[in-house]
Design a protein around this motif. Structure first.
Motif, PDB file in Angstrom:
ATOM      1  N   ASP A  62       0.974  -1.157  -0.079  1.00  0.00           N
ATOM      2  CA  ASP A  62       0.117   0.194   0.072  1.00  0.00           C
ATOM      3  C   ASP A  62       0.879   1.231  -0.002  1.00  0.00           C
ATOM      4  O   ASP A  62       1.536   1.478   0.944  1.00  0.00           O
ATOM      5  CB  ASP A  62      -0.890  -0.093   1.286  1.00  0.00           C
ATOM      6  N   LYS A  64       1.300   5.267  -0.408  1.00  0.00           N
ATOM      7  CA  LYS A  64       0.657   6.812  -0.307  1.00  0.00           C
ATOM      8  C   LYS A  64       1.509   7.722  -0.307  1.00  0.00           C
ATOM      9  O   LYS A  64       2.571   7.485   0.258  1.00  0.00           O
ATOM     10  CB  LYS A  64      -0.623   6.775   0.641  1.00  0.00           C
ATOM     11  N   ARG A  78       7.601  11.715  -6.096  1.00  0.00           N
ATOM     12  CA  ARG A  78       6.663  11.535  -7.360  1.00  0.00           C
ATOM     13  C   ARG A  78       7.501  11.147  -8.650  1.00  0.00           C
ATOM     14  O   ARG A  78       6.802  10.205  -9.178  1.00  0.00           O
ATOM     15  CB  ARG A  78       5.614  12.785  -7.745  1.00  0.00           C
ATOM     16  N   GLU A  87       2.700   2.396  -8.617  1.00  0.00           N
ATOM     17  CA  GLU A  87       1.482   3.015  -8.467  1.00  0.00           C
ATOM     18  C   GLU A  87       1.425   3.404  -7.137  1.00  0.00           C
ATOM     19  O   GLU A  87       1.780   2.835  -6.123  1.00  0.00           O
ATOM     20  CB  GLU A  87       0.396   1.968  -8.942  1.00  0.00           C
ATOM     21  N   TYR A  88       0.676   4.483  -6.852  1.00  0.00           N
ATOM     22  CA  TYR A  88       0.714   5.120  -5.308  1.00  0.00           C
ATOM     23  C   TYR A  88      -0.442   6.243  -5.628  1.00  0.00           C
ATOM     24  O   TYR A  88      -0.972   6.734  -6.676  1.00  0.00           O
ATOM     25  CB  TYR A  88       1.718   5.927  -5.186  1.00  0.00           C
ATOM     26  N   GLU A  89      -0.925   6.366  -4.147  1.00  0.00           N
ATOM     27  CA  GLU A  89      -2.179   7.372  -4.226  1.00  0.00           C
ATOM     28  C   GLU A  89      -1.618   8.632  -3.656  1.00  0.00           C
ATOM     29  O   GLU A  89      -0.780   8.667  -2.855  1.00  0.00           O
ATOM     30  CB  GLU A  89      -3.251   6.736  -2.894  1.00  0.00           C
ATOM     31  N   LEU A  91      -2.008  12.120  -1.862  1.00  0.00           N
ATOM     32  CA  LEU A  91      -3.010  12.722  -0.647  1.00  0.00           C
ATOM     33  C   LEU A  91      -2.707  14.181  -0.729  1.00  0.00           C
ATOM     34  O   LEU A  91      -1.467  14.430  -0.109  1.00  0.00           O
ATOM     35  CB  LEU A  91      -2.893  11.962   0.631  1.00  0.00           C
TER      36      LEU A  91
END
Length: 520
Positions: A62, A64, A78, A87-89, A91
């Protein structure tokens, strides 16, 4: 298949590598060895690529990233995540506030960026980039493999953060021209050092990291958006210069166009919009710290009262305007200015400051975070004070003299004095402005406020004298353009009264002056 080549009993996929177990030997005839060898090479390459991607995906967990689009420090992880195809979320934090998640994840610095990997926080941009490189090691390497090269990359990344980038922030926010120029010089010196480092480290390749983006590319490249924005904010100052930093100019183009970068670096226009909001907020915060209780005793028609009002607007200082009644003087005024008993008086935390030009200088010194009003150069300050004194002592008395003249001869003499003064001020404007919009250069300065506060009365006088041209496009073309620019400035336009309103007030004032003269 007549001649069995390979049968796979099992294919297991551990985290870091691929294992293939072959059930029985290959049966190869002598004349088929080359073909089978080629087949096996292609077969293994395809599956190793495919399963190494699967291995990377299985290692993601997970992921983020807490950050904000405009931060160069957030751009670093980034870009690194993009380089590694992770892949990342994202926030995003709201500008001006800090979420509970951020405060919980980075309780020491309470700053972005923070990478959350399987719920574990990693803070500080360069540390995050190194973490990404180590955890997702099957992707392209970000740090060099050689220990010395890694040390060099870390050295220059630290230089950028500790020595160079602070000047990118300091230059647009400089309180004086001197401070701004000093920051720009530091930026240019740093870029010269970085140009040399690029030539040495890249060894003729596209990036600091060689053929691909590396650690130093990410550390420096994340700042490119702000570097370009600052060049615009500073009026087109060339920091990335094709003559002085040709290598960095080419590198910047290559870096910005890289697939891992191009959707992360914001457009210059977008950063400029954000910079205006950010600078206004910083200025307001600094001013609020110094504001205390600010009041101005005055009256709307007075050009001398308009001066501190304009200066306070330039500095974005909120104040209470205490208007005196025409023909009377309040107890507060008499108490605050017992010597001259005149407006304006600035009350700052109940301390009185009197005389319009002295008040303007006080405002410039106390609220130094806002745009400078007086020039930074000592000689230029002396020149500005000279012309402000000339306007008050020699020129403006003739505005009053022409309006209240008791004879045609006295009126004409006052008008001639005004015109002579306008010719002198036209010459001063051309010399001092150096082709820019204002006496103060690109922004309103001390002389602009001293002379510009008189514009409403000058325009009213032209009407009252039957259309006499004092601001004349043939004789004073520079001042005509200046007057239009000055009057339209946001700090000025709500302070300068309309000509009709001044004319109505002038009639009352002239009548009162004449009545007082007749009774004496």
């Amino acid at each position: 298949i007549k001649e069995p080549i390979i049968s796979l009993l099992s294919l297991t996929l551990p985290t870091e590598s691929l294992y293939i177990r072959i059930s029985r030997p290959c049966f190869l005839s002598p004349n088929r060895k080359l073909k089978i060898s080629s087949f096996y090479s292609v077969f293994f390459h395809f599956f190793s690529q495919h399963f190494s991607a699967l291995a990377m995906a299985s290692n993601n967990g997970d992921v983020k990233l807490i950050g904000a689009w405009a931060s160069p420090y957030v751009m670093r992880p980034r870009i690194a995540l993009n380089v590694k195809s992770v892949e990342y979320e994202f926030l995003q934090e709201q500008f001006g506030s800090k979420s509970e998640l951020l405060l919980k994840s980075n309780p020491v610095h309470k700053k972005i960026p923070v990478l959350l990997h399987n719920g574990k926080p990693i803070c500080e941009s360069s540390i995050i980039v190194e973490y990404i490189d180590e955890v997702w090691s099957s992707g392209p390497s970000i740090l060099p493999s050689d220990p010395y090269d890694r040390a060099v990359a870390r050295f220059w990344a630290a230089y950028l953060d500790e020595k160079w980038f602070p000047n990118v922030r300091a230059a647009p926010m400089a309180a004086t021209e001197e401070a701004k120029n000093a920051a720009v010089e530091q930026l240019k010196e740093g870029l010269a050092l970085l140009e040399g480092a690029y030539g040495e480290i890249s060894k003729g390749k596209d990036f600091f990291g060689g053929e691909k983006i590396g650690f130093l590319d990410i550390a420096f490249g994340s700042m490119l958006g702000w570097l370009r924005a600052v060049q615009v904010i500073l009026g087109g100052v060339k920091l990335l210069d094709e003559e002085k930093t040709p290598g960095l100019c080419k590198w910047a183009v290559k870096f910005s166009a890289d697939p891992a970068v191009k959707d992360v670096l914001p457009e210059t226009e977008k950063l400029l919009e954000f910079a205006k909001i950010l600078m206004a907020k910083i200025t307001m915060a600094d001013n609020n710290n110094n504001n205390g209780d600010v009041k101005l005793i005055g009256a709307w028609p007075s050009p001398f009262v308009m001066r501190p009002r304009i200066a306070l607007n330039i500095k974005s200082v909120e104040y209470e305007f205490l208007q005196e009644q025409f023909g009377s003087k309040s107890e507060l005024l008499l108490k605050s200015n017992p010597v001259h008993k005149k407006i304006p008086v600035l009350l700052h935390n109940d301390k009185p400051i009197c005389e319009s030009n002295i008040i303007v200088e006080y405002i410039d010194e106390v609220w130094s975070a806002g745009p400078s009003i007086l020039p930074s150069d000592a000689h230029d300050r002396a020149v500005a004070r000279f012309w402000a004194a000339y306007v008050d002592e020699k020129w403006f008395p003739n505005v009053r003299g022409a309006a209240a003249a008791s004879s045609e001869e006295a009126k004409n003499a006052a008008v001639d004095q005004l015109k002579e003064g306008m010719a002198l001020l036209e010459g001063a404007y051309v010399e001092i402005s150096k082709g820019k919009d204002f006496f103060g250069g690109e922004k309103i300065g001390f002389i602009d406020i001293a002379f510009g506060s008189m514009l409403a009365w000058l325009r009213a006088l032209q009407v009252m004298l039957g259309g006499v041209k004092l601001l004349d496009e043939e004789k004073t073309p520079g001042l005509c353009k200046w007057a239009a620019k000055f009057s339209a400035d946001p700090a000025v336009k709500d302070v300068l009264p309309e000509t009709e309103k001044i004319i109505e007030f002038a009639k009352l004032l002239v009548a009162k002056i004449k009545a007082a003269a007749a009774s004496s």
